[in-house]
Design an enzyme around this catalytic site. Structure first.
Site, PDB file in Angstrom:
ATOM      1  N   LYS A  13       0.847  -1.246  -0.172  1.00  0.00           N
ATOM      2  CA  LYS A  13       0.397   0.006  -0.238  1.00  0.00           C
ATOM      3  C   LYS A  13       0.859   1.266   0.117  1.00  0.00           C
ATOM      4  CE  LYS A  13      -2.543  -1.569   4.271  1.00  0.00           C
ATOM      5  NZ  LYS A  13      -1.373  -2.529   3.960  1.00  0.00           N
ATOM      6  N   ARG A  87      -9.714   0.526   8.471  1.00  0.00           N
ATOM      7  CA  ARG A  87      -9.036  -1.460   8.301  1.00  0.00           C
ATOM      8  C   ARG A  87     -10.358  -1.181  10.059  1.00  0.00           C
ATOM      9  NH1 ARG A  87      -3.422  -1.695   9.192  1.00  0.00           N
ATOM     10  NH2 ARG A  87      -3.047   0.814   8.821  1.00  0.00           N
ATOM     11  N   ARG A 126      11.847  -5.709   5.148  1.00  0.00           N
ATOM     12  CA  ARG A 126      11.637  -3.902   4.922  1.00  0.00           C
ATOM     13  C   ARG A 126      12.195  -3.150   5.821  1.00  0.00           C
ATOM     14  NH1 ARG A 126       6.112  -2.067   6.173  1.00  0.00           N
ATOM     15  NH2 ARG A 126       5.954  -2.943   7.499  1.00  0.00           N
ATOM     16  N   ARG A 155      11.447  -0.932  11.783  1.00  0.00           N
ATOM     17  CA  ARG A 155      10.143  -0.400  12.062  1.00  0.00           C
ATOM     18  C   ARG A 155       9.416  -1.642  13.308  1.00  0.00           C
ATOM     19  NH1 ARG A 155       4.848   0.177   7.703  1.00  0.00           N
ATOM     20  NH2 ARG A 155       3.723  -1.000  10.060  1.00  0.00           N
ATOM     21  N   ARG A 166      -0.064  -8.876  13.464  1.00  0.00           N
ATOM     22  CA  ARG A 166      -0.853  -7.846  12.264  1.00  0.00           C
ATOM     23  C   ARG A 166      -1.598  -8.643  11.253  1.00  0.00           C
ATOM     24  NH1 ARG A 166       4.406  -5.036  10.715  1.00  0.00           N
ATOM     25  NH2 ARG A 166       3.219  -4.195   9.155  1.00  0.00           N
TER      26      ARG A 166
HETATM   27  P1  AP5 Z   1       4.935  -1.557   1.818  1.00  0.00           P
HETATM   28  O1  AP5 Z   1       4.448  -1.407   0.764  1.00  0.00           O
HETATM   29  O2  AP5 Z   1       5.819  -0.858   3.403  1.00  0.00           O
HETATM   30  O3  AP5 Z   1       3.286  -2.205   2.285  1.00  0.00           O
HETATM   31  P2  AP5 Z   1       2.697  -1.664   2.777  1.00  0.00           P
HETATM   32  O4  AP5 Z   1       0.740  -2.261   2.624  1.00  0.00           O
HETATM   33  O5  AP5 Z   1       1.931  -0.332   3.279  1.00  0.00           O
HETATM   34  O6  AP5 Z   1       2.345  -2.799   4.486  1.00  0.00           O
HETATM   35  P3  AP5 Z   1       2.687  -2.037   6.111  1.00  0.00           P
HETATM   36  O7  AP5 Z   1       3.206  -2.611   6.963  1.00  0.00           O
HETATM   37  O8  AP5 Z   1       3.177  -0.232   5.490  1.00  0.00           O
HETATM   38  O9  AP5 Z   1       1.031  -1.947   6.248  1.00  0.00           O
HETATM   39  P4  AP5 Z   1       0.321  -1.744   7.409  1.00  0.00           P
HETATM   40  O10 AP5 Z   1      -0.416  -1.793   7.025  1.00  0.00           O
HETATM   41  O11 AP5 Z   1       0.519  -2.843   8.284  1.00  0.00           O
HETATM   42  O12 AP5 Z   1       1.034  -0.742   8.316  1.00  0.00           O
HETATM   43  P5  AP5 Z   1       0.687   0.587   8.461  1.00  0.00           P
HETATM   44  O13 AP5 Z   1       1.733   0.983   8.309  1.00  0.00           O
HETATM   45  O14 AP5 Z   1      -0.505   1.434   7.752  1.00  0.00           O
HETATM   46  O15 AP5 Z   1       6.259  -2.881   1.361  1.00  0.00           O
HETATM   47  C1  AP5 Z   1       6.463  -3.819   2.566  1.00  0.00           C
HETATM   48  C2  AP5 Z   1       7.702  -4.087   1.784  1.00  0.00           C
HETATM   49  O16 AP5 Z   1       7.946  -5.052   0.242  1.00  0.00           O
HETATM   50  C3  AP5 Z   1       8.625  -3.640   2.099  1.00  0.00           C
HETATM   51  O17 AP5 Z   1       9.493  -3.291   1.908  1.00  0.00           O
HETATM   52  C4  AP5 Z   1       8.420  -2.648   0.594  1.00  0.00           C
HETATM   53  O18 AP5 Z   1       9.700  -2.679  -0.405  1.00  0.00           O
HETATM   54  C5  AP5 Z   1       8.024  -4.292  -0.275  1.00  0.00           C
HETATM   55  N1  AP5 Z   1       7.290  -4.518  -1.459  1.00  0.00           N
HETATM   56  C6  AP5 Z   1       6.503  -3.700  -1.727  1.00  0.00           C
HETATM   57  N2  AP5 Z   1       6.196  -3.950  -2.846  1.00  0.00           N
HETATM   58  C7  AP5 Z   1       6.460  -4.906  -3.857  1.00  0.00           C
HETATM   59  C8  AP5 Z   1       6.666  -6.155  -4.560  1.00  0.00           C
HETATM   60  N3  AP5 Z   1       5.680  -5.599  -5.696  1.00  0.00           N
HETATM   61  N4  AP5 Z   1       7.860  -6.989  -4.540  1.00  0.00           N
HETATM   62  C9  AP5 Z   1       8.794  -6.323  -3.894  1.00  0.00           C
HETATM   63  N5  AP5 Z   1       8.830  -6.389  -2.360  1.00  0.00           N
HETATM   64  C10 AP5 Z   1       7.810  -5.318  -2.744  1.00  0.00           C
HETATM   65  O19 AP5 Z   1       0.013   0.184  10.148  1.00  0.00           O
HETATM   66  C11 AP5 Z   1       1.237   0.164  11.027  1.00  0.00           C
HETATM   67  C12 AP5 Z   1       0.015   0.520  12.250  1.00  0.00           C
HETATM   68  O20 AP5 Z   1      -0.191   1.547  12.577  1.00  0.00           O
HETATM   69  C13 AP5 Z   1      -0.860  -0.608  12.260  1.00  0.00           C
HETATM   70  O21 AP5 Z   1      -0.559  -1.748  12.739  1.00  0.00           O
HETATM   71  C14 AP5 Z   1      -2.295   0.166  13.356  1.00  0.00           C
HETATM   72  O22 AP5 Z   1      -1.507  -0.309  14.759  1.00  0.00           O
HETATM   73  C15 AP5 Z   1      -1.576   1.075  13.139  1.00  0.00           C
HETATM   74  N6  AP5 Z   1      -2.448   1.842  12.552  1.00  0.00           N
HETATM   75  C16 AP5 Z   1      -2.738   2.721  11.037  1.00  0.00           C
HETATM   76  N7  AP5 Z   1      -3.890   1.897  10.308  1.00  0.00           N
HETATM   77  C17 AP5 Z   1      -4.954   2.012  11.483  1.00  0.00           C
HETATM   78  C18 AP5 Z   1      -6.222   2.296  11.323  1.00  0.00           C
HETATM   79  N8  AP5 Z   1      -6.717   3.456  10.160  1.00  0.00           N
HETATM   80  N9  AP5 Z   1      -7.147   2.084  12.360  1.00  0.00           N
HETATM   81  C19 AP5 Z   1      -5.882   1.756  13.688  1.00  0.00           C
HETATM   82  N10 AP5 Z   1      -5.159   1.653  13.307  1.00  0.00           N
HETATM   83  C20 AP5 Z   1      -4.015   1.462  12.181  1.00  0.00           C
HETATM   84 MG    MG Z   2       2.511   1.048   4.785  1.00  0.00          MG
END
Ligand code: AP5
Ligand code: MG
Length: 216
Positions: A13, A87, A126, A155, A166
């Protein structure tokens, strides 16, 4: 254009919202990045937020909704891509009512589908930029050589136990949001497997033709 990216942790994402930001000049609104920034900058909510996210749990709806709301309002309710929000079902309903009230409903939700084993591999490899939160992958998308290595960090919630938690939380609490957007006819599911370029191409091919947009 008002989009949301949906999918499990590590689906890409953040990676694809950066692409959409750079291609269409959209604001990428990542609740995860907003939360990490608040913690880093010593916001009064920092300790509460940190306690929720460090082991992979979710931040309470009311707090995240307030954060998302401020960001959407600051960006004039348009030209944005949401990453990681909503989410939970109640966040999705809240967002729907909030945007409807201003007559600026979401136009498309892009679901990046990726199986668990790929999530685990991607997240364990990552690294992110401490200040911009830009995601990198040690193998597929290494940090550029001109970036100060001390700014490249892992992270806390990318530890194996937190990744597992997660994924469980995603299945229990977040997956029902898929149905919510399917029922509204807004969900487009695409495979998040393959190279970054292949996924970008898939997104462009699947963009709803009724959307008005310009290449930035
Ligand atoms: P990346 O693009 O970083 O993936 P992502 O989907 O953004 O993964 P996240 O871990 O950020 O998602 P998340 O939803 O768990 O965390 P968030 O920060 O939103 O890609 C991942 C890796 O793969 C990278 O290394 C990238 O380079 C690699 N990659 C990408 N595409 C690739 C490809 N095609 N081929 C190979 N490699 C590839 O949330 C974190 C925390 O915040 C949550 O756990 C929660 O505690 C809180 N939070 C955030 N939003 C909310 C909400 N709405 N409600 C409640 N709590 C929330
Ligand atoms: Mg992300």
């Amino acid at each position: 254009m008002r989009l949301a990216l949906f999918g499990p942790p590590g689906a890409g994402k953040g990676t694809q919202s950066t692409f959409l930001r750079d291609t269409f000049g959209l604001r990428a609104i990542s609740t995860g990045n907003i939360i990490r920034k608040a913690i880093r900058e010593g916001h009064e909510l920092g300790p509460t937020l940190d306690a929720h996210i460090k082991d992979g749990g979710l931040v309470p709806d009311e707090i995240v909704q307030d954060l998302a709301k401020s960001s959407i309002v600051r960006h004039n309710f348009d030209q944005f891509v949401l990453d990681g929000f909503p989410r939970t079902l109640s966040q999705a309903k809240w967002l729907n009512d909030f945007l409807e009230a201003y007559k600026v409903p979401l136009q498309m939700v892009i679901f990046l589908a990726v199986p668990d084993e790929v999530v685990i591999e991607r997240l364990s490899q990552r690294r992110i930029h401490k200040l911009t939160c830009e995601p990198y992958h040690l193998l597929y998308h290494p940090p550029p050589a001109d970036v100060d290595p001390s700014l490249i960090i892992q992270r806390k919630d990318d530890r194996p136990e937190a990744i597992r938690f997660r994924l469980e939380t995603y299945k229990k609490v977040t997956e029902p949001v898929e149905r919510f957007y399917e029922d509204k006819g807004l969900l487009t599911k695409i495979s998040g497997l393959g190279s970054n370029t292949e996924i970008q191409k898939r997104i462009l091919e699947n963009l709803n033709p009724s959307l008005e947009y310009q290449i930035a």
